[in-house]
Design an enzyme around this catalytic site. Structure first.
Site, PDB file in Angstrom:
ATOM      1  N   TYR A 132      -4.654   8.412  -6.299  1.00  0.00           N
ATOM      2  CA  TYR A 132      -3.686   7.464  -5.717  1.00  0.00           C
ATOM      3  C   TYR A 132      -3.952   7.297  -4.225  1.00  0.00           C
ATOM      4  O   TYR A 132      -4.025   6.177  -3.714  1.00  0.00           O
ATOM      5  CB  TYR A 132      -2.263   7.968  -5.962  1.00  0.00           C
ATOM      6  CG  TYR A 132      -1.185   7.032  -5.456  1.00  0.00           C
ATOM      7  CD1 TYR A 132      -0.930   5.835  -6.120  1.00  0.00           C
ATOM      8  CD2 TYR A 132      -0.436   7.343  -4.332  1.00  0.00           C
ATOM      9  CE1 TYR A 132       0.066   4.971  -5.665  1.00  0.00           C
ATOM     10  CE2 TYR A 132       0.560   6.490  -3.873  1.00  0.00           C
ATOM     11  CZ  TYR A 132       0.804   5.303  -4.537  1.00  0.00           C
ATOM     12  OH  TYR A 132       1.781   4.448  -4.088  1.00  0.00           O
ATOM     13  N   SER A 143       0.852  -1.178   0.000  1.00  0.00           N
ATOM     14  CA  SER A 143       0.000   0.000   0.000  1.00  0.00           C
ATOM     15  C   SER A 143       0.894   1.236   0.000  1.00  0.00           C
ATOM     16  O   SER A 143       1.997   1.212  -0.575  1.00  0.00           O
ATOM     17  CB  SER A 143      -0.912  -0.058   1.234  1.00  0.00           C
ATOM     18  OG  SER A 143      -1.724   1.081   1.305  1.00  0.00           O
ATOM     19  N   LYS A 154      -5.215   3.838  -2.190  1.00  0.00           N
ATOM     20  CA  LYS A 154      -4.427   3.167  -1.143  1.00  0.00           C
ATOM     21  C   LYS A 154      -5.176   3.168   0.188  1.00  0.00           C
ATOM     22  O   LYS A 154      -5.091   2.206   0.953  1.00  0.00           O
ATOM     23  CB  LYS A 154      -3.050   3.827  -1.010  1.00  0.00           C
ATOM     24  CG  LYS A 154      -2.158   3.649  -2.252  1.00  0.00           C
ATOM     25  CD  LYS A 154      -1.846   2.187  -2.559  1.00  0.00           C
ATOM     26  CE  LYS A 154      -0.752   2.038  -3.609  1.00  0.00           C
ATOM     27  NZ  LYS A 154      -0.429   0.633  -3.926  1.00  0.00           N
TER      28      LYS A 154
HETATM   29  P1  NDP Z   1       6.949   0.798 -10.498  1.00  0.00           P
HETATM   30  O1  NDP Z   1       6.176   1.817 -11.257  1.00  0.00           O
HETATM   31  O2  NDP Z   1       8.429   0.782 -10.549  1.00  0.00           O
HETATM   32  O3  NDP Z   1       6.418  -0.690 -10.847  1.00  0.00           O
HETATM   33  C1  NDP Z   1       5.044  -0.947 -10.860  1.00  0.00           C
HETATM   34  C2  NDP Z   1       4.856  -2.416 -11.163  1.00  0.00           C
HETATM   35  O4  NDP Z   1       3.450  -2.687 -11.150  1.00  0.00           O
HETATM   36  C3  NDP Z   1       5.378  -2.795 -12.547  1.00  0.00           C
HETATM   37  O5  NDP Z   1       5.903  -4.096 -12.491  1.00  0.00           O
HETATM   38  C4  NDP Z   1       4.104  -2.765 -13.383  1.00  0.00           C
HETATM   39  O6  NDP Z   1       4.150  -3.574 -14.530  1.00  0.00           O
HETATM   40  C5  NDP Z   1       3.135  -3.335 -12.378  1.00  0.00           C
HETATM   41  N1  NDP Z   1       1.737  -3.100 -12.768  1.00  0.00           N
HETATM   42  C6  NDP Z   1       1.100  -1.914 -12.898  1.00  0.00           C
HETATM   43  N2  NDP Z   1      -0.164  -2.123 -13.289  1.00  0.00           N
HETATM   44  C7  NDP Z   1      -0.320  -3.467 -13.416  1.00  0.00           C
HETATM   45  C8  NDP Z   1      -1.394  -4.304 -13.806  1.00  0.00           C
HETATM   46  N3  NDP Z   1      -2.589  -3.805 -14.169  1.00  0.00           N
HETATM   47  N4  NDP Z   1      -1.212  -5.651 -13.793  1.00  0.00           N
HETATM   48  C9  NDP Z   1      -0.020  -6.178 -13.448  1.00  0.00           C
HETATM   49  N5  NDP Z   1       1.051  -5.439 -13.104  1.00  0.00           N
HETATM   50  C10 NDP Z   1       0.891  -4.090 -13.089  1.00  0.00           C
HETATM   51  O7  NDP Z   1       6.438   0.993  -8.985  1.00  0.00           O
HETATM   52  P2  NDP Z   1       7.102   0.595  -7.572  1.00  0.00           P
HETATM   53  O8  NDP Z   1       7.931  -0.610  -7.701  1.00  0.00           O
HETATM   54  O9  NDP Z   1       7.661   1.833  -7.010  1.00  0.00           O
HETATM   55  O10 NDP Z   1       5.763   0.288  -6.751  1.00  0.00           O
HETATM   56  C11 NDP Z   1       5.385  -0.999  -6.305  1.00  0.00           C
HETATM   57  C12 NDP Z   1       4.277  -0.809  -5.287  1.00  0.00           C
HETATM   58  O11 NDP Z   1       4.755   0.020  -4.211  1.00  0.00           O
HETATM   59  C13 NDP Z   1       3.038  -0.085  -5.848  1.00  0.00           C
HETATM   60  O12 NDP Z   1       1.878  -0.695  -5.335  1.00  0.00           O
HETATM   61  C14 NDP Z   1       3.205   1.337  -5.327  1.00  0.00           C
HETATM   62  O13 NDP Z   1       1.955   2.015  -5.200  1.00  0.00           O
HETATM   63  C15 NDP Z   1       3.842   1.075  -3.964  1.00  0.00           C
HETATM   64  N6  NDP Z   1       4.562   2.225  -3.427  1.00  0.00           N
HETATM   65  C16 NDP Z   1       5.700   2.727  -4.024  1.00  0.00           C
HETATM   66  C17 NDP Z   1       6.369   3.799  -3.457  1.00  0.00           C
HETATM   67  C18 NDP Z   1       7.634   4.350  -4.048  1.00  0.00           C
HETATM   68  O14 NDP Z   1       8.177   5.325  -3.483  1.00  0.00           O
HETATM   69  N7  NDP Z   1       8.155   3.807  -5.138  1.00  0.00           N
HETATM   70  C19 NDP Z   1       5.882   4.461  -2.237  1.00  0.00           C
HETATM   71  C20 NDP Z   1       4.691   3.863  -1.681  1.00  0.00           C
HETATM   72  C21 NDP Z   1       4.072   2.794  -2.263  1.00  0.00           C
HETATM   73  P3  NDP Z   1       4.445  -2.958 -16.027  1.00  0.00           P
HETATM   74  O15 NDP Z   1       5.947  -3.006 -16.181  1.00  0.00           O
HETATM   75  O16 NDP Z   1       3.707  -3.885 -16.920  1.00  0.00           O
HETATM   76  O17 NDP Z   1       3.914  -1.556 -16.046  1.00  0.00           O
END
Ligand code: NDP
Length: 221
Positions: free
Chosen positions: A143, A127, A147
């Site tokens: 967003y 989250s 969450k």
């Molecule tokens: P990224 O944008 O680097 O990666 C997002 C990932 O989610 C990618 O693998 C993407 O795949 C996948 N994804 C998105 N939509 C779908 C879908 N419909 N079906 C399957 N896969 C999907 O984000 P982060 O690694 O930073 O984030 C991971 C989690 O952490 C998220 O839930 C984010 O909200 C949460 N988060 C992140 C923070 C941060 O600072 N980075 C802070 C707080 C929370 P594809 O390559 O196909 O797009």
């Protein structure tokens, strides 16, 4: 050896979680939108769009009834360009809810038989602190709302699935240097993933139903 399913394991935090679990000797399955583009990710890459009922059902089917010990609902999106309280892209808001809020619920429900049969399974929902009702910052409405809503999903799942021996955690990964978090973020994705893994590995029915920080502390819902 546990079987660990990670949604969105092809990049960002999910990829680093997949690497950590694979390095620890576990069987890793990543659910990704384009398996053909995930050749560098560890484990087995299966097609999954968490926003699509049919795709989630097909993903569950492709697990062929195998046990799932740990499910990490990591996939997420940051939402549409226009998502201020004064000017909102409503279609984009709905997409964000569909992926960030319904996605983890959809995938958890589809994998329930696999989780139940594993015994003492764990479900993590990545989250964000941006969804905490204790935070009053006003930006990124879609967003934040997605969450906040998935936190409630996590609470409801925790209460409902305790009878199946399944423990649930909502987790904040910190502000992480990924495509979503951007280059100025505090944490390297490895560091966030290490913290998340430690919390997930320690999760049990005694600690189900909490909102955790990646460092092992509790956060206010
Ligand atoms: P990224 O944008 O680097 O990666 C997002 C990932 O989610 C990618 O693998 C993407 O795949 C996948 N994804 C998105 N939509 C779908 C879908 N419909 N079906 C399957 N896969 C999907 O984000 P982060 O690694 O930073 O984030 C991971 C989690 O952490 C998220 O839930 C984010 O909200 C949460 N988060 C992140 C923070 C941060 O600072 N980075 C802070 C707080 C929370 P594809 O390559 O196909 O797009």
């Amino acid at each position: 050896m546990a079987t660990v399913v990670i949604t969105g394991g092809n990049r960002g935090i999910g990829l680093h979680l997949a690497r950590l679990y694979a390095d620890a000797g576990h069987e890793v399955v990543i659910g990704v939108r384009r398996p053909e583009a995930a050749a560098d990710a560890p484990g087995e890459a299966l097609a999954l769009d968490v926003g699509d009922d049919a795709s989630v059902a097909a993903f569950a089917g492709s697990l062929n009834g195998r046990n799932v010990d740990i499910l990490i609902n990591n996939a997420g999106v940051s939402g549409p360009e226009r998502q201020s309280a004064r000017d909102t892209d409503f279609a984009g808001f709905l997409d964000t809810l569909n992926i960030n809020t319904l996605g983890p619920l959809r995938v958890t429900q589809a994998l329930l038989p696999n989780l139940r049969q594993a015994g003492n399974a764990k479900v993590a929902i990545v989250s964000s602190r941006m969804g905490s009702l204790a935070s009053t910052e006003p930006d990124m409405v879609a967003y934040r709302a997605s969450k906040a809503a998935v936190n409630k999903v996590a609470q409801c799942l925790a209460t409902n699935l305790a009878a199946d021996g399944i423990a649930i955690a909502a987790l904040h990964p910190g502000w992480v240097r990924t495509d979503m978090g951007g280059p100025s973020a505090d944490l390297a994705p490895e560091e966030s993933a290490r913290g998340l893994k430690e919390v997930i590995d320690g999760l049990s029915l005694a600690t189900t139903g909490h909102f955790w920080n990646y460092d092992g502390g509790f956060l206010p819902w």
